[in-house]
Design a protein around this motif. Structure first.
Motif, PDB file in Angstrom:
ATOM      1  N   CYS A 177       2.198  16.511  -2.890  1.00 65.07           N
ATOM      2  CA  CYS A 177       2.828  15.258  -3.332  1.00 65.07           C
ATOM      3  C   CYS A 177       4.125  15.009  -2.573  1.00 65.07           C
ATOM      4  O   CYS A 177       4.404  13.880  -2.138  1.00 65.07           O
ATOM      5  CB  CYS A 177       3.094  15.296  -4.834  1.00 65.07           C
ATOM      6  SG  CYS A 177       1.620  15.514  -5.842  1.00 65.07           S
ATOM      7  N   PHE A 178       4.928  16.051  -2.419  1.00 66.31           N
ATOM      8  CA  PHE A 178       6.165  15.914  -1.637  1.00 66.31           C
ATOM      9  C   PHE A 178       5.852  15.642  -0.168  1.00 66.31           C
ATOM     10  O   PHE A 178       6.545  14.860   0.493  1.00 66.31           O
ATOM     11  CB  PHE A 178       7.025  17.180  -1.765  1.00 66.31           C
ATOM     12  CG  PHE A 178       7.889  17.203  -2.984  1.00 66.31           C
ATOM     13  CD1 PHE A 178       8.906  16.271  -3.140  1.00 66.31           C
ATOM     14  CD2 PHE A 178       7.680  18.134  -3.990  1.00 66.31           C
ATOM     15  CE1 PHE A 178       9.715  16.281  -4.265  1.00 66.31           C
ATOM     16  CE2 PHE A 178       8.475  18.142  -5.124  1.00 66.31           C
ATOM     17  CZ  PHE A 178       9.492  17.221  -5.269  1.00 66.31           C
ATOM     18  N   GLU A 228       3.298  -0.037   7.235  1.00 65.03           N
ATOM     19  CA  GLU A 228       2.596  -0.716   6.152  1.00 65.03           C
ATOM     20  C   GLU A 228       1.358  -1.412   6.714  1.00 65.03           C
ATOM     21  O   GLU A 228       1.264  -1.669   7.923  1.00 65.03           O
ATOM     22  CB  GLU A 228       3.541  -1.734   5.492  1.00 65.03           C
ATOM     23  CG  GLU A 228       2.967  -2.521   4.319  1.00 65.03           C
ATOM     24  CD  GLU A 228       2.426  -1.649   3.205  1.00 65.03           C
ATOM     25  OE1 GLU A 228       1.227  -1.292   3.296  1.00 65.03           O
ATOM     26  OE2 GLU A 228       3.175  -1.331   2.277  1.00 65.03           O
ATOM     27  N   SER A 229       0.404  -1.701   5.860  1.00 66.89           N
ATOM     28  CA  SER A 229      -0.815  -2.395   6.284  1.00 66.89           C
ATOM     29  C   SER A 229      -0.489  -3.764   6.865  1.00 66.89           C
ATOM     30  O   SER A 229       0.160  -4.581   6.202  1.00 66.89           O
ATOM     31  CB  SER A 229      -1.755  -2.569   5.081  1.00 66.89           C
ATOM     32  OG  SER A 229      -2.707  -3.573   5.328  1.00 66.89           O
ATOM     33  N   ARG A 256       0.834  -1.206   0.000  1.00 69.13           N
ATOM     34  CA  ARG A 256       0.000   0.000   0.000  1.00 69.13           C
ATOM     35  C   ARG A 256       0.870   1.260   0.000  1.00 69.13           C
ATOM     36  O   ARG A 256       0.589   2.220  -0.720  1.00 69.13           O
ATOM     37  CB  ARG A 256      -0.916   0.018   1.213  1.00 69.13           C
ATOM     38  CG  ARG A 256      -1.897  -1.124   1.447  1.00 69.13           C
ATOM     39  CD  ARG A 256      -2.150  -2.087   0.359  1.00 69.13           C
ATOM     40  NE  ARG A 256      -3.196  -3.057   0.701  1.00 69.13           N
ATOM     41  CZ  ARG A 256      -3.511  -4.092  -0.051  1.00 69.13           C
ATOM     42  NH1 ARG A 256      -2.869  -4.327  -1.193  1.00 69.13           N
ATOM     43  NH2 ARG A 256      -4.484  -4.921   0.307  1.00 69.13           N
ATOM     44  N   LYS A 257       1.937   1.264   0.771  1.00 69.61           N
ATOM     45  CA  LYS A 257       2.832   2.422   0.807  1.00 69.61           C
ATOM     46  C   LYS A 257       3.572   2.592  -0.513  1.00 69.61           C
ATOM     47  O   LYS A 257       3.754   3.714  -1.002  1.00 69.61           O
ATOM     48  CB  LYS A 257       3.821   2.287   1.958  1.00 69.61           C
ATOM     49  CG  LYS A 257       3.214   2.464   3.341  1.00 69.61           C
ATOM     50  CD  LYS A 257       4.220   2.190   4.452  1.00 69.61           C
ATOM     51  CE  LYS A 257       5.376   3.162   4.419  1.00 69.61           C
ATOM     52  NZ  LYS A 257       6.309   2.934   5.542  1.00 69.61           N
ATOM     53  N   GLY A 294       5.781  11.946   4.421  1.00 69.21           N
ATOM     54  CA  GLY A 294       4.933  11.347   5.444  1.00 69.21           C
ATOM     55  C   GLY A 294       4.941   9.832   5.429  1.00 69.21           C
ATOM     56  O   GLY A 294       4.779   9.188   6.472  1.00 69.21           O
ATOM     57  N   LEU A 295       5.142   9.233   4.248  1.00 69.24           N
ATOM     58  CA  LEU A 295       5.139   7.770   4.149  1.00 69.24           C
ATOM     59  C   LEU A 295       6.282   7.118   4.930  1.00 69.24           C
ATOM     60  O   LEU A 295       6.216   5.927   5.248  1.00 69.24           O
ATOM     61  CB  LEU A 295       5.206   7.350   2.673  1.00 69.24           C
ATOM     62  CG  LEU A 295       3.905   7.548   1.882  1.00 69.24           C
ATOM     63  CD1 LEU A 295       4.142   7.345   0.391  1.00 69.24           C
ATOM     64  CD2 LEU A 295       2.818   6.599   2.370  1.00 69.24           C
TER      65      LEU A 295
END
Length: 398
Positions: free
Chosen positions: A122-123, A134-135, A26-27, A128-129
């Motif tokens: 977007c940046f 992760e899920s 997902r990430k 943030g990711l």
């Protein structure tokens, strides 16, 4: 064509969004989406002709197509069942907030600088990711059991009891491993077809009610009704956010179905009011009421859409598919959504040239059909775990 290119890119992304999210996580899918959006916005900002504008619009559409699937899925997979609806609706709230900000900024800066502002979130997403897990359900699905428990622990807190939830996820994943890789024909099986009909139907009705035409060309619609474009656009922008907040609060209190029914009824009335305004204008009747009816109709439509039809289909889509077919079935639902979005955004100006009142009366008819579909087909998923939802849907087929 330029207006609809974003939906063409999103349609193509819909073919692959589920597979991408299943393959790189997902990430990973969210990172990929941000990269395409950055490339698209920069292409528009740096454009020297129509071709680079079109390429940029298409690339942003492709990125949006990926993230429109993966974000609600990710939220549904990490959220506790009692908060899942509200948290998933926060995604729609952020979309409305971004849309409203863009509408406001667009009244005071040039289109080229407006495109450049699209790069900033977007940046922010890419940065943030690095700070979110992760899920856990996806990690368990790909065989990373230990990492799945670590992720779940981060999400629930150090002192939370996660044993029961972790066991439930593992049991669900183990049962899925006994199944063969999902194929398109699998979606027609009795145990999946009801979920497919629900998700695809909601995505279709969400779009054929006219949201993309009305939102893309809000300023032109207000001008056609005799109202200053900026005044109507600012009112449009300001109403979305508070109403979506109300929807987020109500999602896990009132439930999904009541919100959908109220929302679809409101969009029906909004289109009916706007269509009536244009009809009166064409007949040169009660002209003093035309601007009031037009603004009231569009704002009623947007408020009603934002409280239910905007967020709820994505929430339900993220809830009703088992992990085994979530990627494939989710891609089909997203494809349906963006196909409808393209059809509406591409034909809206042609329809308005044909008949302004007729256009809104057609949309009102679609909204009325949405009410019937929700009342007859869509189940309530409030407060149930993803596994309980599957069991409930399958039991209705017996």
């Amino acid at each position: 064509m330029f207006g609809s290119l974003v939906t063409i890119g999103a349609m193509i992304a819909a073919f692959t969004s589920g597979r991408i999210a299943d393959f790189i996580g997902r990430k990973g899918a969210m990172r990929m989406s941000a990269a395409f959006c950055i490339a698209g916005w920069l292409a528009i900002y740096l454009s020297v002709g129509a071709l680079s504008l079109d390429i940029g619009r298409f690339l942003t559409g492709y990125g949006i197509g990926i993230i429109s699937y993966v974000v609600p899925v990710y939220i549904a997979e990490i959220a506790p069942s009692n908060l899942r609806g509200g948290l998933t609706t926060l995604n729609q709230l952020m979309i409305c907030t971004g849309s409203s900000i863009a509408f406001v900024i667009g009244t005071i800066i040039t289109w080229r600088n407006l495109a450049l502002t699209g790069v900033a979130p977007c940046f922010a997403l890419l940065v943030g990711l690095f700070f979110i897990p992760e899920s856990p359900r996806w990690l368990a699905k790909v065989g990373l059991e230990k990492e799945s428990e670590v992720s779940l622990r981060r999400l629930r807190g150090k002192n939370a009891e996660i044993t029961a939830e972790a066991d439930e996820i593992q049991i669900s994943v183990q049962s899925l491993r006994k199944l063969s890789k999902a194929k398109l024909t699998d979606l027609l099986e009795a145990k999946y077809i009801r979920s497919v009909i629900i998700a695809v139907g909601l995505m279709l009705f969400q779009q054929i009610g006219g949201i993309n035409g009305i939102s893309f060309y809000a300023s032109q619609t207000f001008v056609a009704a005799g109202i200053t474009g900026n005044v109507g656009t600012l009112a449009y922008a300001l109403i979305q956010v508070p109403v979506t907040i109300i929807g987020a609060v109500l999602m896990d209190k009132s439930g999904r179905r009541p919100l959908l029914l109220v929302s679809a009824t409101g969009t029906f009335l909004g289109c009916l009011l706007t269509g009536t305004a244009f009809l009166l204008e064409g007949q040169q009747l009660l002209l003093q009421w035309v601007p009031i009816l037009a603004v009231s109709g569009v704002l009623t439509y947007i408020a009603s859409y934002s409280i239910g039809l905007g967020p709820v289909p994505w929430v339900i889509m993220s809830e009703i598919f088992p992990l085994h077919i979530k990627g494939l079935a989710g891609s089909l639902a997203v494809l349906t959504n963006w196909l409808g979005a393209w059809a509406v955004s591409y034909t809206f100006n042609f329809l308005m040239s044909w008949s302004c009142p007729g256009t809104f009366f057609v949309f009102s008819g679609s909204c009325a059909l949405t009410v019937l579909f929700v009342a007859k087909v869509v189940p309530e998923t409030k407060g149930k775990t993803l596994e309980e939802i599957q069991a409930s849907i399958n039991s209705q087929l017996k």
